[in-house]
Design a protein around this motif. Structure first.
Motif, mmCIF file in Angstrom:
data_model
loop_
_atom_site.group_PDB
_atom_site.id
_atom_site.type_symbol
_atom_site.label_atom_id
_atom_site.label_comp_id
_atom_site.label_asym_id
_atom_site.label_seq_id
_atom_site.Cartn_x
_atom_site.Cartn_y
_atom_site.Cartn_z
ATOM 1 N N GLY A 1 0.787 -1.232 0.000
ATOM 2 C CA GLY A 1 0.000 0.000 0.000
ATOM 3 C C GLY A 1 0.813 1.273 0.000
ATOM 4 O O GLY A 1 0.310 2.320 0.451
ATOM 5 N N PHE A 2 2.048 1.237 -0.505
ATOM 6 C CA PHE A 2 2.903 2.427 -0.544
ATOM 7 C C PHE A 2 3.228 2.811 -1.981
ATOM 8 O O PHE A 2 4.392 3.024 -2.349
ATOM 9 C CB PHE A 2 4.202 2.173 0.249
ATOM 10 C CG PHE A 2 3.965 1.815 1.680
ATOM 11 C CD1 PHE A 2 3.618 2.789 2.609
ATOM 12 C CD2 PHE A 2 4.084 0.497 2.110
ATOM 13 C CE1 PHE A 2 3.397 2.454 3.936
ATOM 14 C CE2 PHE A 2 3.867 0.169 3.441
ATOM 15 C CZ PHE A 2 3.517 1.139 4.358
ATOM 16 N N CYS A 3 2.199 2.900 -2.802
ATOM 17 C CA CYS A 3 2.397 3.227 -4.218
ATOM 18 C C CYS A 3 3.026 4.606 -4.404
ATOM 19 O O CYS A 3 3.761 4.833 -5.389
ATOM 20 C CB CYS A 3 1.065 3.165 -4.966
ATOM 21 S SG CYS A 3 0.246 1.547 -4.864
ATOM 22 N N ASP A 4 2.762 5.521 -3.491
ATOM 23 C CA ASP A 4 3.259 6.894 -3.653
ATOM 24 C C ASP A 4 4.774 6.980 -3.546
ATOM 25 O O ASP A 4 5.368 7.976 -3.982
ATOM 26 C CB ASP A 4 2.633 7.803 -2.589
ATOM 27 C CG ASP A 4 1.132 7.938 -2.765
ATOM 28 O OD1 ASP A 4 0.643 7.679 -3.895
ATOM 29 O OD2 ASP A 4 0.441 8.284 -1.789
ATOM 30 N N TYR A 5 5.409 5.943 -2.981
ATOM 31 C CA TYR A 5 6.843 6.006 -2.763
ATOM 32 C C TYR A 5 7.628 5.092 -3.704
ATOM 33 O O TYR A 5 8.845 4.954 -3.551
ATOM 34 C CB TYR A 5 7.160 5.634 -1.307
ATOM 35 C CG TYR A 5 6.499 6.555 -0.318
ATOM 36 C CD1 TYR A 5 6.958 7.857 -0.147
ATOM 37 C CD2 TYR A 5 5.406 6.142 0.438
ATOM 38 C CE1 TYR A 5 6.344 8.716 0.761
ATOM 39 C CE2 TYR A 5 4.791 6.995 1.337
ATOM 40 C CZ TYR A 5 5.254 8.280 1.493
ATOM 41 O OH TYR A 5 4.655 9.140 2.373
ATOM 42 N N VAL A 6 6.946 4.502 -4.654
ATOM 43 C CA VAL A 6 7.622 3.608 -5.601
ATOM 44 C C VAL A 6 8.628 4.385 -6.430
ATOM 45 O O VAL A 6 9.784 3.959 -6.620
ATOM 46 C CB VAL A 6 6.590 2.902 -6.498
ATOM 47 C CG1 VAL A 6 7.295 2.159 -7.638
ATOM 48 C CG2 VAL A 6 5.762 1.922 -5.680
ATOM 49 N N ASP A 7 8.231 5.517 -6.964
ATOM 50 C CA ASP A 7 9.124 6.299 -7.825
ATOM 51 C C ASP A 7 10.346 6.792 -7.039
ATOM 52 O O ASP A 7 11.483 6.744 -7.531
ATOM 53 C CB ASP A 7 8.358 7.486 -8.416
ATOM 54 C CG ASP A 7 9.231 8.316 -9.352
ATOM 55 O OD1 ASP A 7 9.629 7.792 -10.405
ATOM 56 O OD2 ASP A 7 9.532 9.473 -8.999
ATOM 57 N N LEU A 8 10.113 7.248 -5.799
ATOM 58 C CA LEU A 8 11.214 7.781 -4.994
ATOM 59 C C LEU A 8 12.202 6.688 -4.595
ATOM 60 O O LEU A 8 13.421 6.849 -4.742
ATOM 61 C CB LEU A 8 10.650 8.457 -3.736
ATOM 62 C CG LEU A 8 11.672 8.973 -2.717
ATOM 63 C CD1 LEU A 8 12.503 10.102 -3.307
ATOM 64 C CD2 LEU A 8 10.973 9.425 -1.435
ATOM 65 N N LEU A 9 11.701 5.567 -4.112
ATOM 66 C CA LEU A 9 12.580 4.530 -3.572
ATOM 67 C C LEU A 9 13.181 3.645 -4.644
ATOM 68 O O LEU A 9 14.355 3.260 -4.561
ATOM 69 C CB LEU A 9 11.809 3.677 -2.559
ATOM 70 C CG LEU A 9 11.275 4.414 -1.318
ATOM 71 C CD1 LEU A 9 10.469 3.459 -0.446
ATOM 72 C CD2 LEU A 9 12.414 5.019 -0.522
ATOM 73 N N CYS A 10 12.393 3.305 -5.650
ATOM 74 C CA CYS A 10 12.837 2.315 -6.640
ATOM 75 C C CYS A 10 13.432 2.954 -7.893
ATOM 76 O O CYS A 10 14.490 2.526 -8.376
ATOM 77 C CB CYS A 10 11.667 1.408 -7.020
ATOM 78 S SG CYS A 10 10.987 0.524 -5.600
ATOM 79 N N ASN A 11 12.750 3.936 -8.433
ATOM 80 C CA ASN A 11 13.238 4.548 -9.680
ATOM 81 C C ASN A 11 14.376 5.536 -9.419
ATOM 82 O O ASN A 11 15.382 5.526 -10.145
ATOM 83 C CB ASN A 11 12.091 5.254 -10.401
ATOM 84 C CG ASN A 11 10.980 4.280 -10.787
ATOM 85 O OD1 ASN A 11 11.230 3.074 -10.957
ATOM 86 N ND2 ASN A 11 9.748 4.761 -10.905
ATOM 87 N N LYS A 12 14.212 6.398 -8.407
ATOM 88 C CA LYS A 12 15.215 7.433 -8.164
ATOM 89 C C LYS A 12 16.404 6.907 -7.384
ATOM 90 O O LYS A 12 17.557 7.212 -7.713
ATOM 91 C CB LYS A 12 14.573 8.599 -7.414
ATOM 92 C CG LYS A 12 15.501 9.780 -7.218
ATOM 93 C CD LYS A 12 14.769 10.937 -6.567
ATOM 94 C CE LYS A 12 15.705 12.133 -6.393
ATOM 95 N NZ LYS A 12 15.021 13.283 -5.754
ATOM 96 N N HIS A 13 16.162 6.106 -6.336
ATOM 97 C CA HIS A 13 17.256 5.644 -5.486
ATOM 98 C C HIS A 13 17.584 4.166 -5.664
ATOM 99 O O HIS A 13 18.426 3.642 -4.927
ATOM 100 C CB HIS A 13 16.918 5.930 -4.016
ATOM 101 C CG HIS A 13 16.852 7.394 -3.691
ATOM 102 N ND1 HIS A 13 17.957 8.198 -3.581
ATOM 103 C CD2 HIS A 13 15.785 8.218 -3.478
ATOM 104 C CE1 HIS A 13 17.600 9.440 -3.287
ATOM 105 N NE2 HIS A 13 16.269 9.475 -3.224
#
Length: 324
Positions: free
Chosen positions: A22-34
């Motif tokens: 349930g943490f879809c909002d942090y996928v881009d920050l954690l997975c794509n960016k970092h």
């Protein structure tokens, strides 16, 4: 996801895990960016989420994400131990010690909320479970205080004798008039100013004695005061003896006086020493006006009182804690 080892998770697997939790909002920050993979996900701590470069702002999301990460850590205890991150079921970093966390940018050993005493340091535990670092006990070393006290008493006696010698060498006012001063010559003389300076010195001395009485390290303070005062007055003796100046003003009736033999000089020195060289005690001296001992005492007492003013506050706080 459940069959694949977390060690082999790629950022895509971590992204899928975040969506399932349930943490879809942090996928881009954690997975794509970092580019967070499985190993780095297990090593993630709450401090990592709070501090740069992630800096998550929503407290609820931080706590919920850490709960999910702890569940994942619990399922992979063997992998954590292999990576050198043993999991104890409580620490969010899996390191087994909550001392590595930082609270509001500061180490937990500096935070009031910690309930674990830091290792390797002496701390006092309060009844509410909090810890306060205890100051290192200082050795009073009374023998040093005794030596410094004898030293300052000897210097004061020697100063009194030098003042007698200097008084005999006061230059004749008719031959050597007072030195001109653009400020003092323009300001009318205040007759009671000198007595007021001595009164201020007496007040400061009483305050200093009160501070000394209430201070925890009174022995250390006393020997520092005696050592500094004795050294300054010893240097003053040398300066007075080497340089003889004229009296500073026409209002002073100073003329060279011969005290006769050495016994008379010693008697006069004892009179000056016993009266602390103050006019309030009936002692009138000449020859030391340009090397004012009053200025030395006032300055020294002021420094010691102002630098130790926290002592009274600490004493009041201690009394309040004892009454509670």
């Amino acid at each position: 996801m459940t069959q694949l080892s977390v060690r082999r998770w790629t950022p895509k697997h971590v992204a899928k895990w975040l969506r399932e939790e349930g943490f879809c909002d942090y996928v881009d920050l954690l997975c794509n960016k970092h580019r967070l993979d499985g190993t780095s996900l297990l090593a993630l701590s709450e401090y990592d989420l709070r501090s740069p470069p992630l800096e998550l702002k929503v407290l609820g999301d931080i706590k919920r994400l850490m709960v999910s990460i702890r569940k994942l850590q619990k399922q992979n205890v063997d992998l954590l131990e292999e990576l050198g991150l043993p999991f104890d079921g409580h620490s969010p970093t899996g390191s087994g010690s909550s001392l590595d966390w930082l609270c509001n940018g500061d180490s937990c050993r500096d935070c009031d909320s910690t309930d674990t005493a830091p290792v390797g340091e002496e701390y006092h535990q309060y009844t509410n479970g909090k810890y306060k670092q205890q100051t290192r006990r200082l050795d009073p070393e009374y023998w040093k205080t005794a030596l410094s006290s004898i030293y300052v008493v000897f210097v004061f006696g020697f100063t009194s004798f030098v003042m007698v010698i200097v008084h005999e060498r006061v230059p004749d006012m008719r031959t050597y008039p007072p030195l001109p001063d653009i400020f003092l010559d323009s300001v009318p003389r205040i007759p009671w100013a000198f007595a007021m300076a001595e009164a201020c010195g007496v007040i400061l001395c009483n305050i200093w004695l009160l501070v000394l009485l209430l201070h925890k390290h009174r022995s250390i303070l006393l020997r520092r005061m005696c050592s500094l005062m004795g050294t300054v007055f010893m240097l003053r003796c040398i300066t007075m003896f080497v340089t003889s100046l004229s009296v500073p003003g026409q209002h002073l009736q100073c003329s060279g006086k011969m005290y006769g033999d050495m016994w008379a000089k010693l008697q006069r020195a004892v009179a000056i020493w016993s009266g602390f060289g103050m006019t309030l005690t009936g002692v009138h001296t000449c020859g030391d006006y340009m090397f004012s001992g009053h200025t030395v005492v006032l300055t020294m007492l002021n420094f010691f009182v102002t630098e130790c003013k926290f002592c009274l506050h600490a004493f009041i706080k201690i009394r309040r804690n004892m009454s509670v």
